[in-house]
Design a protein around this motif. Structure first.
Motif, PDB file in Angstrom:
ATOM      1  N   ASP A 124     -72.384  47.090 -85.689  1.00 39.84           N
ATOM      2  CA  ASP A 124     -73.792  46.818 -85.960  1.00 39.84           C
ATOM      3  C   ASP A 124     -74.160  45.398 -85.551  1.00 39.84           C
ATOM      4  O   ASP A 124     -75.266  44.933 -85.818  1.00 39.84           O
ATOM      5  CB  ASP A 124     -74.146  47.087 -87.428  1.00 39.84           C
ATOM      6  N   GLU A 125     -73.221  44.726 -84.874  1.00 39.40           N
ATOM      7  CA  GLU A 125     -73.490  43.430 -84.245  1.00 39.40           C
ATOM      8  C   GLU A 125     -72.799  43.414 -82.887  1.00 39.40           C
ATOM      9  O   GLU A 125     -71.585  43.596 -82.812  1.00 39.40           O
ATOM     10  CB  GLU A 125     -72.963  42.272 -85.099  1.00 39.40           C
ATOM     11  N   VAL A 126     -73.580  43.201 -81.831  1.00 37.04           N
ATOM     12  CA  VAL A 126     -73.040  43.199 -80.474  1.00 37.04           C
ATOM     13  C   VAL A 126     -73.565  41.974 -79.736  1.00 37.04           C
ATOM     14  O   VAL A 126     -74.778  41.768 -79.674  1.00 37.04           O
ATOM     15  CB  VAL A 126     -73.426  44.481 -79.698  1.00 37.04           C
ATOM     16  N   LYS A 127     -72.656  41.174 -79.216  1.00 41.16           N
ATOM     17  CA  LYS A 127     -73.051  39.970 -78.480  1.00 41.16           C
ATOM     18  C   LYS A 127     -72.597  40.091 -77.029  1.00 41.16           C
ATOM     19  O   LYS A 127     -71.424  40.398 -76.765  1.00 41.16           O
ATOM     20  CB  LYS A 127     -72.435  38.731 -79.117  1.00 41.16           C
ATOM     21  N   LEU A 128     -73.510  39.842 -76.109  1.00 39.14           N
ATOM     22  CA  LEU A 128     -73.204  39.856 -74.676  1.00 39.14           C
ATOM     23  C   LEU A 128     -73.289  38.428 -74.157  1.00 39.14           C
ATOM     24  O   LEU A 128     -74.304  37.757 -74.358  1.00 39.14           O
ATOM     25  CB  LEU A 128     -74.186  40.763 -73.935  1.00 39.14           C
ATOM     26  N   ILE A 129     -72.230  37.974 -73.510  1.00 38.86           N
ATOM     27  CA  ILE A 129     -72.185  36.623 -72.948  1.00 38.86           C
ATOM     28  C   ILE A 129     -71.903  36.745 -71.458  1.00 38.86           C
ATOM     29  O   ILE A 129     -70.931  37.405 -71.058  1.00 38.86           O
ATOM     30  CB  ILE A 129     -71.076  35.782 -73.624  1.00 38.86           C
ATOM     31  N   ILE A 130     -72.752  36.138 -70.636  1.00 43.74           N
ATOM     32  CA  ILE A 130     -72.522  36.198 -69.187  1.00 43.74           C
ATOM     33  C   ILE A 130     -72.613  34.803 -68.589  1.00 43.74           C
ATOM     34  O   ILE A 130     -73.373  33.960 -69.071  1.00 43.74           O
ATOM     35  CB  ILE A 130     -73.518  37.145 -68.471  1.00 43.74           C
ATOM     36  N   ASN A 131     -71.843  34.572 -67.563  1.00 50.90           N
ATOM     37  CA  ASN A 131     -71.936  33.349 -66.764  1.00 50.90           C
ATOM     38  C   ASN A 131     -72.089  33.730 -65.306  1.00 50.90           C
ATOM     39  O   ASN A 131     -71.501  34.721 -64.851  1.00 50.90           O
ATOM     40  CB  ASN A 131     -70.676  32.480 -66.932  1.00 50.90           C
ATOM     41  N   ASP A 132     -72.883  32.948 -64.581  1.00 47.13           N
ATOM     42  CA  ASP A 132     -73.016  33.168 -63.145  1.00 47.13           C
ATOM     43  C   ASP A 132     -73.483  34.595 -62.849  1.00 47.13           C
ATOM     44  O   ASP A 132     -72.965  35.269 -61.961  1.00 47.13           O
ATOM     45  CB  ASP A 132     -71.667  32.872 -62.469  1.00 47.13           C
ATOM     46  N   ALA A 133     -74.470  35.049 -63.646  1.00 45.31           N
ATOM     47  CA  ALA A 133     -75.047  36.408 -63.503  1.00 45.31           C
ATOM     48  C   ALA A 133     -73.978  37.495 -63.557  1.00 45.31           C
ATOM     49  O   ALA A 133     -74.099  38.531 -62.906  1.00 45.31           O
ATOM     50  CB  ALA A 133     -75.865  36.525 -62.226  1.00 45.31           C
ATOM     51  N   GLY A 134     -72.931  37.252 -64.344  1.00 43.88           N
ATOM     52  CA  GLY A 134     -71.881  38.257 -64.518  1.00 43.88           C
ATOM     53  C   GLY A 134     -70.784  38.202 -63.489  1.00 43.88           C
ATOM     54  O   GLY A 134     -69.774  38.892 -63.617  1.00 43.88           O
ATOM     55  N   LYS A 135     -70.951  37.369 -62.460  1.00 43.91           N
ATOM     56  CA  LYS A 135     -69.936  37.324 -61.401  1.00 43.91           C
ATOM     57  C   LYS A 135     -68.663  36.635 -61.873  1.00 43.91           C
ATOM     58  O   LYS A 135     -67.558  37.006 -61.474  1.00 43.91           O
ATOM     59  CB  LYS A 135     -70.497  36.611 -60.166  1.00 43.91           C
ATOM     60  N   SER A 136     -68.816  35.591 -62.711  1.00 42.91           N
ATOM     61  CA  SER A 136     -67.617  34.892 -63.185  1.00 42.91           C
ATOM     62  C   SER A 136     -67.206  35.342 -64.585  1.00 42.91           C
ATOM     63  O   SER A 136     -66.025  35.286 -64.933  1.00 42.91           O
ATOM     64  CB  SER A 136     -67.827  33.379 -63.163  1.00 42.91           C
ATOM     65  N   LEU A 137     -68.180  35.794 -65.416  1.00 43.42           N
ATOM     66  CA  LEU A 137     -67.822  36.260 -66.761  1.00 43.42           C
ATOM     67  C   LEU A 137     -68.826  37.258 -67.295  1.00 43.42           C
ATOM     68  O   LEU A 137     -70.041  37.045 -67.231  1.00 43.42           O
ATOM     69  CB  LEU A 137     -67.759  35.067 -67.737  1.00 43.42           C
ATOM     70  N   ILE A 138     -68.295  38.351 -67.841  1.00 38.12           N
ATOM     71  CA  ILE A 138     -69.064  39.274 -68.680  1.00 38.12           C
ATOM     72  C   ILE A 138     -68.211  39.498 -69.926  1.00 38.12           C
ATOM     73  O   ILE A 138     -67.077  39.983 -69.824  1.00 38.12           O
ATOM     74  CB  ILE A 138     -69.322  40.633 -67.991  1.00 38.12           C
ATOM     75  N   GLN A 139     -68.730  39.125 -71.079  1.00 38.17           N
ATOM     76  CA  GLN A 139     -67.978  39.290 -72.322  1.00 38.17           C
ATOM     77  C   GLN A 139     -68.842  39.997 -73.346  1.00 38.17           C
ATOM     78  O   GLN A 139     -70.008  39.640 -73.547  1.00 38.17           O
ATOM     79  CB  GLN A 139     -67.523  37.931 -72.871  1.00 38.17           C
ATOM     80  N   VAL A 140     -68.270  41.008 -73.999  1.00 37.86           N
ATOM     81  CA  VAL A 140     -68.952  41.720 -75.076  1.00 37.86           C
ATOM     82  C   VAL A 140     -68.097  41.618 -76.326  1.00 37.86           C
ATOM     83  O   VAL A 140     -66.912  41.972 -76.303  1.00 37.86           O
ATOM     84  CB  VAL A 140     -69.219  43.193 -74.705  1.00 37.86           C
TER      85      VAL A 140
END
Length: 613
Positions: free
Chosen positions: A42-58
């Motif tokens: 019931d808690e979801v955090k999305l973290i991206i760097n460089d428009a997802g090219k260098s990092l996509i974290q959920v």
């Protein structure tokens, strides 16, 4: 001769399979967010760097995975939902862990931390090229954190096909919104390069729609809710006055999964029939609940296109439910007339229409023009004016692959320019008709110029020159305006900033989806800068679905259309003269960028024939 058929190595097979599922960073975002929801978070955090090219974290607080499940989730054909073929047609969840993780691990460097509530420690995995390179116990909160780094690091050809960061970020925002809209009871956040873009608290569906699409919808949503044994539909549609020229704010969900369906969209548009303009699109966020056995979600790799067992029932149900909702809220088409009080004082209104006046009116040629049957055909056949159409109906539209002109267009433009030069136009005595048309006398007749179409052509060619190295001067604002946008519009505007700068707009990001307009082109009225930018964005999105246009071409056309002098505006003699002179100095003066005529030619000898001379 040696045998030539060989089995592909697993890592190559995985990369090929990954291409079906992970086409760009946004594809991975979709899969990871859906996994988090299916894990009961019931808690979801999305973290991206460089428009997802260098990092996509959920990061989610869902049920987590055991050590064995964590390893198995990255194997091909691993799933928690299907044990026999019938299960394939009973899927109600979004996608649990295994389906996409094998694809992600084939094209990115993956780090996974996961822990179940009943376990004392979690498990940490590092995977690269589908191979587990590290596995160890780790202290972690209940739930799962999965980070994929350096997307397509091992498939450089695919990485080269990714768009610019702002363009890829727009796709990520779209996927984020689609999942967040479907689960308003779940907290979602999105951070890009360390800055929080979305912070969506848990709430009702209406609250989530307003959080995502903006406060302007707060009092303008109509509830849709119908329940039957066969299917349910619920959600909201925007009141007719919120309809836009673009499809942007339109969401259909079937069993909480976002889908694209021209068929269902047609049903909804029919429900709004006569309430909005033909070229406008209403806002909607509608959810259909249906027995999974009545539909096939596996007709497309992204599952955004589905097939219904009985499409006609679904179509009729959607149309009926929306019509019922609109009727229930007493939303019916209305005409709003702002009557000028001075009209009441005119002779035609205030004085009686006597028999003498009636006789005089009916005997006039104007009256017969409107009342005589087939009059238009009569004029055309008598005056032999059919070839007029050939002049202003272009055979081909402007070359829309780039802002340069096509060979056909240059040819037609040069012919029009030659014809105009040959006829010697006079700008001494210009006349404006209906505040929309300008009569320009020539030595052989006259041109009837459409002022908006003409100005559109002039601006378009000025903009082409500007982006090709002759920037338009910026007029700095004494009191800079602040522009607050939705997240999607802010991402779009960021993408357009460099080209807008060449076109005279000086905009600076001010954080939190806000921009400061420090300057604008000299011909944009003071105090009107915000409206100009907002309308330009709306017009730009109108072109966005047409793949034939480049980003720059869309921008040039949008600004030309937006900034052109509209029909109905009164012009001074000087303004008319400048407009006409600029038009005939264009390389293609006779048509707008979209192929509409800028002027029609009327020859004196043809006019003489019409009057029997």
């Amino acid at each position: 001769m040696p045998d030539i058929i060989q089995l592909l190595p697993d890592n190559i097979a995985n990369q090929i399979a990954a291409g079906e599922v992970i086409q760009r960073p946004a594809s991975a975002v979709k899969e990871l967010l859906e996994n988090a929801v299916d894990a009961g978070a019931d808690e979801v955090k999305l973290i991206i760097n460089d428009a997802g090219k260098s990092l996509i974290q959920v990061i989610d607080n869902g049920k987590g995975m055991s050590e064995t499940d964590a390893r198995m989730a990255f194997e091909r054909h691993a799933t928690s939902k299907i044990s026999n073929i019938e299960d394939l047609f009973r899927i109600k969840t979004m996608g649990f862990r295994g389906e996409a993780l094998a694809s992600i691990a084939a094209v990115a460097q993956v780090e996974l931390k996961t822990k179940r509530a009943e376990d004392e420690t979690g498990v940490y995995l590092e995977i690269e090229n589908s191979i587990v390179i590290k596995q160890e116990p780790v202290a972690a909160p209940t739930g799962t954190s999965i980070a994929m780094k350096n997307l397509f690091f091992n498939v450089p050809a695919r990485r080269n096909f990714l768009k610019s960061n702002p363009a890829e970020l727009r796709h990520i925002v779209d996927e984020f919104i689609r999942v967040a809209m479907a689960f308003p009871e779940v907290f979602f956040s999105l951070s890009s390069n360390g800055q929080e873009v979305f912070h969506l608290e848990k709430g009702t569906l209406k609250q989530r729609i307003v959080q995502i699409l903006g406060n302007n919808y707060n009092a303008k949503l109509v509830s849709v809710q119908e329940h039957t044994d066969y299917m349910n539909i619920y959600g909201f549609v925007g009141k007719p006055e919120t309809a836009k020229k673009t499809r942007g704010d339109q969401y259909f969900f079937v069993n909480n999964r976002f889908i694209k369906s021209a068929y269902l969209n047609h049903a909804l548009m029919n429900a709004f029939d006569a309430m909005i303009a033909k070229d406008s699109f209403p806002m909607y966020a509608l959810f259909i609940d249906l027995d999974p056995s009545q539909l096939d979600i596996n007709v497309h790799p992204t599952k955004q296109e589905i097939k219904f067992e009985d499409e006609k029932i679904v179509y009729a149900f959607v149309q009926s439910a929306v019509k019922h909702a609109l009727a229930q809220f007493s939303i019916t088409p209305t005409l709003d007339f702002d009557l000028d009080v001075s009209i009441q004082q005119l002779d035609a209104v205030s004085k009686p229409f006597t028999e003498e006046k009636k006789s005089s009116a009916t005997s006039s040629s104007l009256y017969s023009t409107f009342t005589k049957k087939h009059q238009s055909h009569f004029i055309e056949s008598k005056s032999e004016l059919k070839h007029w159409k050939d002049f202003y109906e272009p055979e081909n539209k402007v070359n829309i692959d780039n802002p340069t002109l096509s060979g056909d267009e240059i040819g037609r433009g040069q012919q029009a320019l030659h014809a105009a030069n040959d006829q010697r136009t006079s700008t001494d005595n210009l006349t404006q008709l209906h505040n929309s048309y300008i009569v320009v006398q020539t030595n052989k007749g006259y041109y009837l110029v459409h002022q908006q179409n003409a100005h559109e052509r002039i601006l378009y060619e000025q903009f082409i020159a500007a982006v090709d190295g002759k920037p338009i001067a910026t007029q700095r604002s004494l009191f800079p305006a602040t522009l607050e946008l939705s997240v999607t519009d802010a991402v779009l505007l960021n993408e357009l900033l460099p080209d807008l700068n060449h076109l005279g707009y000086l905009l600076e990001p001010f954080g939190n989806n806000t921009f400061v307009i420090q300057g604008s082109p000299a011909d944009v009225t003071d105090g009107n800068e915000k409206v100009a930018v907002e309308k330009m964005l709306e017009q730009y999105k109108h072109f966005s679905n047409d793949l034939k246009y480049t980003k720059r071409e869309k921008l040039l056309r949008s600004l030309a259309l937006q900034q052109s002098i509209k029909a109905g505006v009164s012009l001074t003699d000087k303004e008319m003269r400048v407009l006409i002179e600029n038009l005939f100095n264009c390389s293609t003066p006779n048509i707008t960028p979209n192929g509409k005529p800028t002027y029609l030619e009327f020859k004196k000898d043809e006019l003489d024939k019409m009057f029997g001379r």
